[in-house]
Write an enzyme that holds these catalytic residues in place. Structure first.
Site, short mmCIF file in Angstrom:
data_model
loop_
_atom_site.label_atom_id
_atom_site.label_comp_id
_atom_site.label_asym_id
_atom_site.label_seq_id
_atom_site.Cartn_x
_atom_site.Cartn_y
_atom_site.Cartn_z
N ASP A 371 -0.23 48.08 -6.51
CA ASP A 371 0.80 48.51 -5.57
C ASP A 371 0.25 48.58 -4.14
O ASP A 371 -0.88 49.02 -3.91
CB ASP A 371 1.29 49.90 -6.00
CG ASP A 371 2.44 50.41 -5.16
OD1 ASP A 371 3.25 49.58 -4.72
OD2 ASP A 371 2.54 51.63 -4.99
N GLU A 372 1.07 48.14 -3.17
CA GLU A 372 0.84 48.39 -1.75
C GLU A 372 -0.55 47.97 -1.25
O GLU A 372 -1.24 48.74 -0.58
CB GLU A 372 1.12 49.86 -1.43
CG GLU A 372 2.58 50.24 -1.66
CD GLU A 372 2.86 51.72 -1.49
OE1 GLU A 372 3.97 52.05 -1.08
OE2 GLU A 372 1.97 52.55 -1.78
N VAL A 373 -0.94 46.76 -1.60
CA VAL A 373 -2.21 46.22 -1.09
C VAL A 373 -2.02 45.80 0.36
O VAL A 373 -1.04 45.12 0.71
CB VAL A 373 -2.68 45.03 -1.94
CG1 VAL A 373 -3.88 44.35 -1.31
CG2 VAL A 373 -3.01 45.52 -3.35
#
EC number: 3.2.1.52
Length: 622
Positions: A371-373
């Protein structure tokens, strides 16, 4: 002697009080009658006392073919209106085959009795007598320990009958422990406490055939941003069992803290936990996993990577942008932190983390986060830039996506290594890697399940489904239960406000989200991200909204929330009786005066002024 009307009224009231006291109901003034399909509160009198019924009994039969059952059964439901008093000291359990020796069945039996006990406000005034009750569990003999998987058949059949002597027989038939456990849950809802007669009563004859619509029915709890005691986690599992939710998604770690004990890497929790009292030890994890299993729940761990890491990883030179400032340039919230995919030794640490999780949780499905790299985080690292150039790559977005793909491939190899090559299904969050063209290059639809956290109307969901991926829905506009509150990194409200009411959770149709690809939907999860929640506010954030989700996932009702409202009010009381601090939905007056609170009550036909239809109910006592 002449009696005034007032004096006569007082005398009658005193006589009634004397009669109620004789029945052990000295504090009761009201009972209930079924009128036009609604339970109406009535003042008890000498004339109506014998036929008066308590609210739980009335609601069990009045106006609905499914009574107060939650979640709503999907198959046949037949409930007769005859009630039997049960002597709770004479409830016997029979398990076929060798199952009786299993610790699992004994724990399920003990929990069932605890649920019955939770209904009784005061054992001292409980009426003596009642009929014996026998619960027969019919499942095939299972030679291996019970384990919930995506292929598990959770259906059950429940039949309640009464023999000539009044002995109540409850027969539950299921393919395995998990289905039988659901049957016990339903049976417990058909046993109520009558506060007029101070008796525990059960419907004397019933037939229910039931099975869930969706395989994956879950809740996510983030225990990194704020720590939760094992006691509070168990309380959540108890609530889940009450409504037949079957997956506890444990987001254990994040950049904020690393509270998990990893056998080969003790420095992770020693450096990463908020304190050494706030660590989930191997014993804690084993306790939570078994507590869930007894309640029909898989406890699935998530290790979110390559982003959402930080605390605990100090001194390893394996991360980028840890606690970088200004944080908004590198991540969505402080503290920032991502793994450095170019450090080979980092994958050895991952292997040890995965190894601990597989050993302790034995997951049938594993969550790898994703998630959310932030590409800007990786691009801020000189060693990462240097490595990428050595590979002949550039420093554009597509190149960093390639780096991410490299990480995912290497990390998956370590998962498979600790899982002994079983190719456990993997869940990833929707992210940049699940978008075109990267999803086709790096993620095999035969291996990956995608968890949707964007809105239900996001067109990207359809693109994922078209490619054949199975999905789990957690659309934040209906299932992020932490939404609605003050901002914590700025003023105003938090990012996903407003607060999401139970009605929106209930009406969040997965078919509407998936369209023609509904067969690719495994189910859904409600989520609590814990920036502004801890164990002291946990219960009223999950409950009763998680119950609304449970009925959506078990039953997939065709009707909207309104038909479920009065049932949910009574169910919420059951949650409270079982130790959950569930949020109040309405004044208690609305619970006691069914159908009087909706704004359109009059236009829909008021129960107060409708034709009186008395419930044909006979309570037989031994």
């Amino acid at each position: 002697m002449m009696w005034t009307r007032t004096a006569l009224g007082v005398a009658l009231l005193l006589a009634l009080v004397s009669q109620l006291t004789a029945h052990g109901s000295d504090d009761l003034v009201y009972g209930y009658e079924c009128r036009s399909g609604f339970c109406q509160k009535v003042e008890l009198s000498e004339e109506n006392y014998a036929k008066a019924i308590s609210l739980p009994v009335c609601r069990l039969f009045c106006g609905s073919s499914i009574g107060t059952l939650w979640p709503k059964p999907t198959g046949t439901v037949r409930l007769d209106t005859l009630m039997r008093q049960v002597d709770i000291s004479f409830i016997d359990f029979n398990f076929n085959g060798t199952a009786r020796q299993q610790k699992l069945w004994r724990a399920a039996e003990d929990r069932f009795m605890e649920m019955l006990d939770a209904q009784i406000p005061d054992r001292k005034v409980l009426a003596r007598g009642g009929y014996r009750m026998t619960v027969n569990i019919n499942t095939p003999d299972e030679p291996t320990p019970a384990r919930l998987t995506l292929e598990t058949d959770e259906s059950y059949a429940l039949d309640i009958d009464t023999d000539a002597s009044g002995h109540v027989l409850a027969n539950i038939t299921a393919a395995n422990f998990f289905g039988a456990r659901h049957g016990l849950e339903t049976l417990a809802q058909l046993i109520v406490y009558d506060d007029i007669r101070r008796e525990v009563q059960v419907t004397a004859n019933a037939t229910i055939n039931d099975a869930p619509v969706y395989k994956w029915r879950g809740l996510l709890l983030d225990t990194s941003r704020n720590y939760y005691s094992v006691k509070s986690i168990k309380r959540t599992l108890e609530g889940m069992a009450l409504v037949k939710l079957n997956t506890f998604h444990w987001h254990i770690t994040d950049s904020h803290s690393f509270p998990l004990e990893v056998k080969k890497r003790p420095e992770l929790h020693k450096l990463g936990a908020y304190s050494q009292r706030q660590v989930y030890t191997r014993r804690d994890v084993a306790e939570v996993v078994e507590y869930g299993r007894v309640r029909g729940i898989r406890v699935m761990p998530e290790f979110d990577a390559p982003a959402h890491v930080g605390e605990g990883w100090q001194h390893k030179n394996m991360t980028a942008c840890f606690n970088a400032q200004p944080w908004k340039s590198f991540c969505v919230e402080p503290p920032c932190g991502q793994l450095d995919p170019t450090v080979n030794e980092m994958y050895d640490v991952l292997e040890d983390i995965y190894g601990t999780m597989f050993e302790q949780f034995n997951p049938d499905v594993f969550h790898m986060g994703g998630d959310e790299v932030s590409t800007s985080c990786w691009n801020s690292s000189q060693p990462i830039q240097k490595w990428m150039k050595q590979q002949g790559w550039g420093l554009e977005t597509a190149d960093f996506m390639r780096l991410w793909g490299h990480f995912q491939t290497e990390a998956l190899g370590r998962v498979d290594k600790v899982a002994n090559g079983t190719h456990t299904p993997i869940i990833l969050w929707t992210s940049g890697l699940t978008e075109e063209p990267f999803i086709d290059e790096y993620l095999n639809p035969e291996r990956y399940i995608i968890q949707i956290w964007t809105t239900g109307a996001d067109p990207k969901v359809k693109k994922i489904l078209e490619r054949g991926y199975k999905i789990i829905v957690s659309n934040y506009d209906a299932l992020y239960l932490d939404c609605g509150g003050a901002g914590w990194v700025t003023d105003g409200n938090n990012w996903c406000s407003p607060y999401i009411g139970w009605q929106k959770v209930y009406d969040n149709s997965l078919k509407s989200i998936a369209g023609d690809y509904e067969h690719h939907v495994l189910g859904a999860e409600g989520a609590i991200w814990s920036e502004q929640i801890d164990e002291h506010t946990l219960d009223n954030r999950f409950w009763p909204r998680a119950s609304a989700l449970a009925e959506r996932l078990w039953s997939n009702p065709g009707e909207g929330w309104r038909q479920a409202e009065s049932r949910l009010l009574l169910h919420r009381q059951r949650l409270v009786d079982n130790g959950l601090g569930a949020e109040a939905m309405q004044p208690q007056w609305c619970l006691q005066n069914e159908h009087e609170c909706p704004i359109d009550a009059c236009s829909r036909g008021s129960g107060r002024h409708g034709l009186i239809v008395l419930l044909l109910l006979t309570t037989l006592s031994a």
